[in-house]
Design a protein around this motif. Structure first.
Motif, short mmCIF file in Angstrom:
data_model
loop_
_atom_site.label_atom_id
_atom_site.label_comp_id
_atom_site.label_asym_id
_atom_site.label_seq_id
_atom_site.Cartn_x
_atom_site.Cartn_y
_atom_site.Cartn_z
N UNK A 131 0.82 -1.22 0.00
CA UNK A 131 0.00 0.00 0.00
C UNK A 131 0.85 1.26 0.00
N UNK A 132 2.10 1.12 0.42
CA UNK A 132 2.96 2.29 0.55
C UNK A 132 3.93 2.52 -0.60
N UNK A 133 3.90 1.64 -1.60
CA UNK A 133 4.80 1.80 -2.74
C UNK A 133 3.99 1.89 -4.03
N UNK A 134 4.66 2.27 -5.11
CA UNK A 134 4.00 2.39 -6.41
C UNK A 134 3.79 1.00 -7.00
N UNK A 135 2.53 0.56 -7.05
CA UNK A 135 2.19 -0.75 -7.59
C UNK A 135 1.46 -0.65 -8.92
N UNK A 136 1.55 0.53 -9.55
CA UNK A 136 0.85 0.70 -10.80
C UNK A 136 -0.65 0.57 -10.60
N UNK A 137 -1.32 -0.15 -11.50
CA UNK A 137 -2.77 -0.29 -11.39
C UNK A 137 -3.18 -1.49 -10.53
N UNK A 138 -2.21 -2.16 -9.89
CA UNK A 138 -2.54 -3.29 -9.02
C UNK A 138 -3.17 -2.83 -7.71
N UNK A 139 -2.76 -1.65 -7.25
CA UNK A 139 -3.32 -1.09 -6.03
C UNK A 139 -3.83 0.30 -6.36
N UNK A 140 -5.10 0.51 -6.14
CA UNK A 140 -5.77 1.75 -6.56
C UNK A 140 -5.61 2.83 -5.50
N UNK A 141 -5.39 4.06 -5.98
CA UNK A 141 -5.38 5.21 -5.07
C UNK A 141 -3.98 5.66 -4.71
N UNK A 142 -3.93 6.70 -3.91
CA UNK A 142 -2.66 7.29 -3.50
C UNK A 142 -1.96 6.40 -2.48
N UNK A 143 -0.65 6.32 -2.59
CA UNK A 143 0.13 5.53 -1.65
C UNK A 143 -0.15 5.94 -0.21
N UNK A 144 -0.15 4.94 0.68
CA UNK A 144 -0.43 5.24 2.08
C UNK A 144 0.24 4.19 2.97
N UNK A 145 0.85 4.67 4.05
CA UNK A 145 1.47 3.75 5.02
C UNK A 145 0.70 3.84 6.33
N UNK A 146 0.30 2.68 6.85
CA UNK A 146 -0.40 2.63 8.14
C UNK A 146 0.37 1.69 9.07
N UNK A 147 0.63 2.10 10.31
CA UNK A 147 1.36 1.24 11.24
C UNK A 147 0.54 0.04 11.68
N UNK A 148 1.22 -1.09 11.85
CA UNK A 148 0.59 -2.34 12.29
C UNK A 148 0.94 -2.63 13.74
N UNK A 149 -0.08 -3.06 14.50
CA UNK A 149 0.12 -3.50 15.87
C UNK A 149 -0.54 -4.87 16.02
N UNK A 150 0.02 -5.70 16.90
CA UNK A 150 -0.36 -7.10 16.94
C UNK A 150 -1.09 -7.42 18.24
N UNK A 151 -2.34 -7.85 18.09
CA UNK A 151 -3.25 -7.99 19.22
C UNK A 151 -2.97 -9.25 20.03
N UNK A 152 -3.37 -9.19 21.29
CA UNK A 152 -3.18 -10.32 22.20
C UNK A 152 -4.31 -11.33 21.99
N UNK A 153 -3.94 -12.54 21.63
CA UNK A 153 -4.89 -13.60 21.33
C UNK A 153 -4.38 -14.87 21.98
N UNK A 154 -5.23 -15.56 22.71
CA UNK A 154 -4.76 -16.75 23.42
C UNK A 154 -4.22 -17.81 22.47
N UNK A 155 -4.69 -17.82 21.22
CA UNK A 155 -4.19 -18.78 20.24
C UNK A 155 -2.86 -18.34 19.63
N UNK A 156 -2.47 -17.09 19.85
CA UNK A 156 -1.24 -16.53 19.27
C UNK A 156 -0.24 -16.16 20.37
#
Length: 230
Positions: A131-156
């Motif tokens: 989503x944050x790099x130029x992917x041509x027409x594979x990803x539509x719209x303006x580039x965007x970077x969103x931070x990822x956080x990893x949730x607490x899950x008893x299975x994980x």
């Protein structure tokens, strides 16, 4: 101006359980909530429903939860247990990131007893990158970077170490509890007491965060940066 918060789960119910308290809190503050399930999680069907019937019920439950938060639920068509490890699913998620431009994304930790959970972690990371790099027409719209956080899950839980604690109000807790009760397996599962575990966990993490309710999230090593001026 309101922000968007997105949670990406392998199955319907994953992000509602693990990130739902934060989502409820942000919804009450006027932010936009998006839940994304890469599969419906339909193969955990109870004896009185077929897999196909339970999928229909699960999709409705996803929308019921999101609607309660004035948000939006998105459910992909992949089968539970058969989530593909390919470019197609990564591009689908990357397109959602560009479309909604979330301030934060919550998803699974890297280690899990469930193959779909581990793969969702990888898919979300790759989609964040795409989503944050130029992917041509594979990803539509303006580039965007969103931070990822990893949730607490008893299975994980393998090697999961809480790093970030996000407090939530008592009103958000009540809204979250109401939302969880809309999902059959959370209150009816005979294999695990989901509702009890996650509601009690909110008090445990809340105590560590010096409040009543909170959720905890892990981060990758490169995200661990604390800047302090003395």
């Amino acid at each position: 101006m309101s922000n968007v918060y997105m949670a990406i789960g392998a199955h319907i119910g994953d992000c509602e359980l693990t990130s739902g308290l934060v989502l409820a809190d942000r919804a009450l503050k006027g932010d936009k909530i998006i839940t994304v399930a890469l599969t419906a999680g339909e193969r955990g069907n109870p004896s009185h429903l077929s897999v196909a019937e339970y999928r229909v019920q699960k999709v409705k439950e996803a929308h019921d939860f999101a609607n309660l938060l004035n948000g939006e639920a998105i459910v992909f068509d992949y089968k539970d247990g058969e989530l593909p490890d390919n470019e197609e699913v990564r591009l689908k998620v990357a397109n959602l990131i560009r479309k909604y431009r979330p301030k934060m994304i919550f998803t699974h930790w890297k280690n899990s007893m469930h193959k779909d959970h581990e793969l969702t972690h990888k898919i979300a990371l790759d989609a964040q990158f795409l989503a944050g790099i130029d992917m041509g027409d594979k990803v539509i719209g303006e580039r965007f970077f969103s931070p990822l956080y990893f949730a607490e899950n008893w299975e994980d839980s393998e090697s999961f170490i809480p790093y970030m604690y996000i407090p939530a109000s008592s009103e958000a807790y009540e809204l979250w509890c109401e939302g969880m009760k809309k999902q059959w397996f959370i209150t009816n599962s005979k294999s695990f007491k989901y509702y009890d575990y996650y509601t009690h966990l909110s008090y445990v993490r809340g105590a560590l965060a010096r409040t009543t309710h909170a959720s905890s999230f892990a981060v990758l090593e490169h995200q661990k940066r604390i800047v302090s001026s003395l």
